[in-house]
Design a protein around this motif. Structure first.
Motif, PDB file in Angstrom:
ATOM      1  N   ARG A 276       0.846  -1.203   0.000  1.00  0.00           N
ATOM      2  CA  ARG A 276       0.000   0.000   0.000  1.00  0.00           C
ATOM      3  C   ARG A 276       0.872   1.241   0.000  1.00  0.00           C
ATOM      4  O   ARG A 276       2.009   1.201   0.486  1.00  0.00           O
ATOM      5  CB  ARG A 276      -0.821   0.073   1.285  1.00  0.00           C
ATOM      6  N   VAL A 277       0.289   2.318  -0.435  1.00  0.00           N
ATOM      7  CA  VAL A 277       1.015   3.586  -0.444  1.00  0.00           C
ATOM      8  C   VAL A 277       1.339   4.016   0.987  1.00  0.00           C
ATOM      9  O   VAL A 277       0.488   3.943   1.879  1.00  0.00           O
ATOM     10  CB  VAL A 277       0.121   4.658  -1.127  1.00  0.00           C
ATOM     11  N   SER A 278       2.588   4.459   1.199  1.00  0.00           N
ATOM     12  CA  SER A 278       2.921   4.981   2.534  1.00  0.00           C
ATOM     13  C   SER A 278       3.518   6.381   2.461  1.00  0.00           C
ATOM     14  O   SER A 278       3.820   6.991   3.473  1.00  0.00           O
ATOM     15  CB  SER A 278       3.882   4.032   3.245  1.00  0.00           C
ATOM     16  N   GLY A 279       3.731   6.886   1.232  1.00  0.00           N
ATOM     17  CA  GLY A 279       4.270   8.243   1.107  1.00  0.00           C
ATOM     18  C   GLY A 279       4.967   8.432  -0.231  1.00  0.00           C
ATOM     19  O   GLY A 279       4.818   7.612  -1.142  1.00  0.00           O
ATOM     20  N   VAL A 280       5.702   9.531  -0.328  1.00  0.00           N
ATOM     21  CA  VAL A 280       6.442   9.805  -1.572  1.00  0.00           C
ATOM     22  C   VAL A 280       7.880  10.179  -1.217  1.00  0.00           C
ATOM     23  O   VAL A 280       8.149  10.659  -0.108  1.00  0.00           O
ATOM     24  CB  VAL A 280       5.806  10.967  -2.377  1.00  0.00           C
ATOM     25  N   ARG A 281       8.780   9.949  -2.176  1.00  0.00           N
ATOM     26  CA  ARG A 281      10.165  10.378  -1.962  1.00  0.00           C
ATOM     27  C   ARG A 281      10.453  11.590  -2.839  1.00  0.00           C
ATOM     28  O   ARG A 281      10.188  11.557  -4.052  1.00  0.00           O
ATOM     29  CB  ARG A 281      11.138   9.244  -2.297  1.00  0.00           C
ATOM     30  N   THR A 282      10.969  12.624  -2.225  1.00  0.00           N
ATOM     31  CA  THR A 282      11.408  13.801  -2.978  1.00  0.00           C
ATOM     32  C   THR A 282      12.915  13.924  -2.774  1.00  0.00           C
ATOM     33  O   THR A 282      13.497  13.152  -2.008  1.00  0.00           O
ATOM     34  CB  THR A 282      10.741  15.094  -2.463  1.00  0.00           C
ATOM     35  N   ALA A 283      13.522  14.918  -3.429  1.00  0.00           N
ATOM     36  CA  ALA A 283      14.961  15.122  -3.261  1.00  0.00           C
ATOM     37  C   ALA A 283      15.271  15.395  -1.786  1.00  0.00           C
ATOM     38  O   ALA A 283      16.337  15.025  -1.284  1.00  0.00           O
ATOM     39  CB  ALA A 283      15.401  16.301  -4.121  1.00  0.00           C
ATOM     40  N   ALA A 284      14.304  15.979  -1.076  1.00  0.00           N
ATOM     41  CA  ALA A 284      14.535  16.362   0.326  1.00  0.00           C
ATOM     42  C   ALA A 284      14.320  15.206   1.302  1.00  0.00           C
ATOM     43  O   ALA A 284      14.670  15.317   2.465  1.00  0.00           O
ATOM     44  CB  ALA A 284      13.608  17.524   0.675  1.00  0.00           C
ATOM     45  N   GLY A 285      13.725  14.118   0.850  1.00  0.00           N
ATOM     46  CA  GLY A 285      13.476  12.986   1.750  1.00  0.00           C
ATOM     47  C   GLY A 285      12.087  12.419   1.538  1.00  0.00           C
ATOM     48  O   GLY A 285      11.445  12.692   0.524  1.00  0.00           O
ATOM     49  N   VAL A 286      11.640  11.631   2.539  1.00  0.00           N
ATOM     50  CA  VAL A 286      10.350  10.962   2.394  1.00  0.00           C
ATOM     51  C   VAL A 286       9.245  11.807   3.042  1.00  0.00           C
ATOM     52  O   VAL A 286       9.425  12.331   4.142  1.00  0.00           O
ATOM     53  CB  VAL A 286      10.407   9.560   3.044  1.00  0.00           C
ATOM     54  N   ILE A 287       8.137  11.927   2.348  1.00  0.00           N
ATOM     55  CA  ILE A 287       6.963  12.616   2.899  1.00  0.00           C
ATOM     56  C   ILE A 287       5.891  11.548   3.065  1.00  0.00           C
ATOM     57  O   ILE A 287       5.487  10.913   2.083  1.00  0.00           O
ATOM     58  CB  ILE A 287       6.493  13.748   1.962  1.00  0.00           C
ATOM     59  N   PRO A 288       5.447  11.306   4.308  1.00  0.00           N
ATOM     60  CA  PRO A 288       4.473  10.230   4.501  1.00  0.00           C
ATOM     61  C   PRO A 288       3.071  10.608   4.049  1.00  0.00           C
ATOM     62  O   PRO A 288       2.720  11.783   3.997  1.00  0.00           O
ATOM     63  CB  PRO A 288       4.511  10.007   6.022  1.00  0.00           C
ATOM     64  N   GLY A 289       2.287   9.609   3.718  1.00  0.00           N
ATOM     65  CA  GLY A 289       0.887   9.840   3.329  1.00  0.00           C
ATOM     66  C   GLY A 289       0.212   8.501   3.103  1.00  0.00           C
ATOM     67  O   GLY A 289       0.842   7.573   2.588  1.00  0.00           O
ATOM     68  N   LYS A 290      -1.053   8.413   3.508  1.00  0.00           N
ATOM     69  CA  LYS A 290      -1.773   7.138   3.316  1.00  0.00           C
ATOM     70  C   LYS A 290      -2.308   7.018   1.902  1.00  0.00           C
ATOM     71  O   LYS A 290      -2.567   5.938   1.407  1.00  0.00           O
ATOM     72  CB  LYS A 290      -2.924   7.045   4.311  1.00  0.00           C
ATOM     73  N   ALA A 291      -2.549   8.177   1.293  1.00  0.00           N
ATOM     74  CA  ALA A 291      -3.011   8.171  -0.097  1.00  0.00           C
ATOM     75  C   ALA A 291      -2.183   9.178  -0.887  1.00  0.00           C
ATOM     76  O   ALA A 291      -1.793  10.216  -0.349  1.00  0.00           O
ATOM     77  CB  ALA A 291      -4.481   8.540  -0.176  1.00  0.00           C
ATOM     78  N   VAL A 292      -1.914   8.837  -2.146  1.00  0.00           N
ATOM     79  CA  VAL A 292      -1.185   9.759  -3.027  1.00  0.00           C
ATOM     80  C   VAL A 292      -2.003   9.915  -4.309  1.00  0.00           C
ATOM     81  O   VAL A 292      -2.425   8.917  -4.903  1.00  0.00           O
ATOM     82  CB  VAL A 292       0.227   9.229  -3.357  1.00  0.00           C
ATOM     83  N   ILE A 293      -2.236  11.170  -4.688  1.00  0.00           N
ATOM     84  CA  ILE A 293      -2.929  11.434  -5.958  1.00  0.00           C
ATOM     85  C   ILE A 293      -1.893  11.995  -6.923  1.00  0.00           C
ATOM     86  O   ILE A 293      -1.288  13.035  -6.637  1.00  0.00           O
ATOM     87  CB  ILE A 293      -4.083  12.445  -5.795  1.00  0.00           C
ATOM     88  N   ILE A 294      -1.701  11.317  -8.035  1.00  0.00           N
ATOM     89  CA  ILE A 294      -0.695  11.789  -8.993  1.00  0.00           C
ATOM     90  C   ILE A 294      -1.372  12.612 -10.090  1.00  0.00           C
ATOM     91  O   ILE A 294      -2.231  12.122 -10.821  1.00  0.00           O
ATOM     92  CB  ILE A 294       0.103  10.607  -9.572  1.00  0.00           C
ATOM     93  N   CYS A 295      -0.939  13.866 -10.162  1.00  0.00           N
ATOM     94  CA  CYS A 295      -1.529  14.829 -11.111  1.00  0.00           C
ATOM     95  C   CYS A 295      -0.392  15.558 -11.818  1.00  0.00           C
ATOM     96  O   CYS A 295      -0.353  16.793 -11.845  1.00  0.00           O
ATOM     97  CB  CYS A 295      -2.395  15.848 -10.372  1.00  0.00           C
ATOM     98  N   THR A 296       0.537  14.798 -12.362  1.00  0.00           N
ATOM     99  CA  THR A 296       1.764  15.392 -12.913  1.00  0.00           C
ATOM    100  C   THR A 296       1.617  15.859 -14.358  1.00  0.00           C
ATOM    101  O   THR A 296       2.597  16.306 -14.956  1.00  0.00           O
ATOM    102  CB  THR A 296       2.919  14.370 -12.820  1.00  0.00           C
ATOM    103  N   GLY A 297       0.430  15.736 -14.927  1.00  0.00           N
ATOM    104  CA  GLY A 297       0.202  16.227 -16.289  1.00  0.00           C
ATOM    105  C   GLY A 297       0.839  15.325 -17.336  1.00  0.00           C
ATOM    106  O   GLY A 297       1.260  14.197 -17.051  1.00  0.00           O
ATOM    107  N   GLY A 298       0.901  15.826 -18.565  1.00  0.00           N
ATOM    108  CA  GLY A 298       1.442  15.044 -19.678  1.00  0.00           C
ATOM    109  C   GLY A 298       2.919  15.313 -19.873  1.00  0.00           C
ATOM    110  O   GLY A 298       3.681  15.454 -18.908  1.00  0.00           O
ATOM    111  N   ALA A 299       3.321  15.378 -21.155  1.00  0.00           N
ATOM    112  CA  ALA A 299       4.738  15.616 -21.453  1.00  0.00           C
ATOM    113  C   ALA A 299       4.886  16.712 -22.507  1.00  0.00           C
ATOM    114  O   ALA A 299       5.906  16.783 -23.178  1.00  0.00           O
ATOM    115  CB  ALA A 299       5.396  14.325 -21.919  1.00  0.00           C
ATOM    116  N   SER A 300       3.855  17.536 -22.641  1.00  0.00           N
ATOM    117  CA  SER A 300       3.980  18.625 -23.617  1.00  0.00           C
ATOM    118  C   SER A 300       4.229  19.941 -22.882  1.00  0.00           C
ATOM    119  O   SER A 300       3.910  20.064 -21.705  1.00  0.00           O
ATOM    120  CB  SER A 300       2.720  18.705 -24.477  1.00  0.00           C
ATOM    121  N   TYR A 301       4.814  20.892 -23.577  1.00  0.00           N
ATOM    122  CA  TYR A 301       5.215  22.167 -22.956  1.00  0.00           C
ATOM    123  C   TYR A 301       5.975  21.900 -21.652  1.00  0.00           C
ATOM    124  O   TYR A 301       5.551  22.302 -20.563  1.00  0.00           O
ATOM    125  CB  TYR A 301       3.992  23.066 -22.719  1.00  0.00           C
TER     126      TYR A 301
END
Ligand SMILES: Cc1cc2nc3c(=O)[nH]c(=O)nc-3n(C[C@H](O)[C@H](O)[C@H](O)COP(=O)(O)OP(=O)(O)OC[C@H]3O[C@@H](n4cnc5c(N)ncnc54)[C@H](O)[C@@H]3O)c2cc1C
Length: 427
Positions: free
Chosen positions: A149-174
């Motif tokens: 199950r999801v437990s968080g996300v990893r960024t350059a700064a470290g781990v950010i915890p979370g029970k749910a993650v919604i990914i809204c990173t868009g496409g690959a244009s512009y």
């Protein structure tokens, strides 16, 4: 408020502060979750700011059933989503945050202020009202899992915890706006299928270089048809633009998805421009006869002033094979008819589309079969949600892409909040 009552690790992390991410984060917060919105760029909504040439065509004035027709990429997936959150709901939502909207010709909806920054401003107020913690300059590298199950996300700064993650990173244009296809890499790492990203709503290149002579010329009220291996596949009425490499403008962008797919399949693809769609071939011939009677002592190149934009006249005469210096009354019936045919079917051969980076939207993305449309939840990983252009959904021009991003964000935000609040009560 409610959001602050939750522990950080039991909250929702939203990745990407574009249209979908802002909407999702606010809804999750309003539904009672603690929410952190992580955005890679230094500010929220970079793509919204440049949308609609800075005026932001935020939706289309149409009922849900009509909206669905405008998504050549998986419109059916949006059925329930758009019924729940259609353009009327979206406009009411923005009105609540002080943004009044207006409908322009053809059904396109814009802010009354005609400023995309006011859309981002309204969304920022909404995030603030919900108590969302917004963190810019945070690039998510990967999703953390615990017991599948999801437990968080990893960024350059470290781990950010979370029970749910919604990914809204868009496409690959512009990509300058921050949408560089990160969501696709994240999806694949989690076992999701990514339907090959490709350009949609993209300008097209032509073999004929006469387009350069008329670059910058915009034609209104023309009908452009798409021909693949000699068969007519689609036709659109409206506005188009000649550029130094080929064609652009709303009608071309709308036809571009199908044209690009046919070109990728190695087909011969042509566009035909009907410069006088309101007239039949016979009516146009009568009109030419009338004009030619009036200008009977002029040269052929001077006899089309009432019919065509100035810069297009030498091109059309050259393509028709008629001597431009020829005096009109010397023209044969056959030459006049040839000219008439050309005006109804000015043909260009396509050689390709501009690259994905130059497309208004990305077709392809996370496979909709692996996402539950009722919640936008991943069918692969518990606690993971997808919304916006990262999903394999794309629409034509006219406000449909932002409408889809907002509507998906709305549903994903609420569903993720119910998931974490239910989980929190259990634990
Ligand atoms: C020039 C142009 C004009 C347009 N005009 C219109 C229009 O008028 N009407 C319309 O309906 N549509 C328009 N569109 C399309 C529309 O803007 C998009 O479909 C819509 O913005 C998609 O929303 P989204 O939230 O899914 O993605 P985006 O708005 O692209 O937002 C994604 C966000 O995620 C962030 N991000 C990406 N990766 C990470 C990461 N790893 N970590 C953290 N953050 C990350 C990005 O920086 C970005 O802010 C236009 C597009 C362009 C390029």
């Amino acid at each position: 408020m409610m959001a602050q009552q939750r522990t950080a690790d039991g909250g929702v992390v939203v990745v990407g502060g574009g249209a979908a991410g802002m909407m999702a984060a606010g809804q999750a917060a309003m539904a009672g979750a603690a929410v952190r919105l992580l955005e890679k760029k230094e500010r929220l909504g970079s793509k919204v700011l440049i949308s609609g040439k800075g005026r932001c065509n935020l939706t289309h004035d149409a009922r849900a059933e009509e909206l669905i027709e405008a998504y050549p990429g998986n419109g059916r997936f949006l059925q329930g989503i758009l019924h729940e959150f259609d353009s009327g709901r979206l406009r009411e939502f923005f009105a609540e945050y002080g943004l009044e909207t207006k409908t322009e010709r053809g059904g396109r909806v814009f802010p009354v202020s005609e400023a995309a920054k006011d859309v981002v401003q309204a969304l920022s107020q909404y995030l603030q009202a919900g108590g969302v913690a917004v963190e810019c300059r945070q690039t998510v590298k990967e999703i953390q899992l615990k017991d599948g199950r999801v437990s968080g996300v990893r960024t350059a700064a470290g781990v950010i915890p979370g029970k749910a993650v919604i990914i809204c990173t868009g496409g690959a244009s512009y990509p300058g706006t921050g949408s560089t296809g990160d969501g696709y890499r994240i999806a694949q790492a989690l076992g999701h299928t990514v339907v090959t990203p490709r350009p949609s709503l993209v300008p097209l290149r032509t073999r004929e270089d006469w387009v350069q002579e008329v670059q910058g010329l915009s034609l209104r009220n023309v009908e452009v048809s798409l021909w693949v291996r000699g068969k007519k596949k689609a036709a659109k009425f409206g506005e188009m633009l000649f550029t130094h490499f080929g064609l652009s403008g709303p009608v071309i962008l709308t036809l571009s998805r199908e044209a690009d797919e046919a070109l990728r399949a190695g087909e011969e693809v042509r566009l035909q421009i009907d410069l006088k769609p309101a007239l039949t071939q016979e009516q146009l011939d009568l009109r030419l006869q009338r004009d030619f009677q009036r200008f009977s002592n002029k040269q052929c190149k001077q006899a089309l002033d009432d019919l065509l934009p100035k810069s297009l006249i030498p091109v059309v005469i050259r393509l028709s094979g008629i001597d431009p210096e020829r005096v009109v009354h010397q023209m044969t019936r056959e030459e006049r008819q040839r000219l008439g045919k050309l005006l109804k079917a000015l043909t260009l051969t396509l050689t390709g589309a501009l690259p994905l980076a130059a497309a208004i939207v990305t077709a392809g993305g996370v496979d909709v079969k692996e996402i539950d449309p009722k919640t936008l939840a991943s069918r692969k990983v518990q606690g993971l949600y997808w919304a916006g252009e990262v999903v394999d959904v794309d629409g034509v021009t006219g406000g449909y892409n932002l409408q889809a991003a907002f509507a998906m964000g709305y549903r994903a935000g609420r569903a993720a909040a119910y998931y974490v609040t239910g989980e929190n009560q259990r634990s």
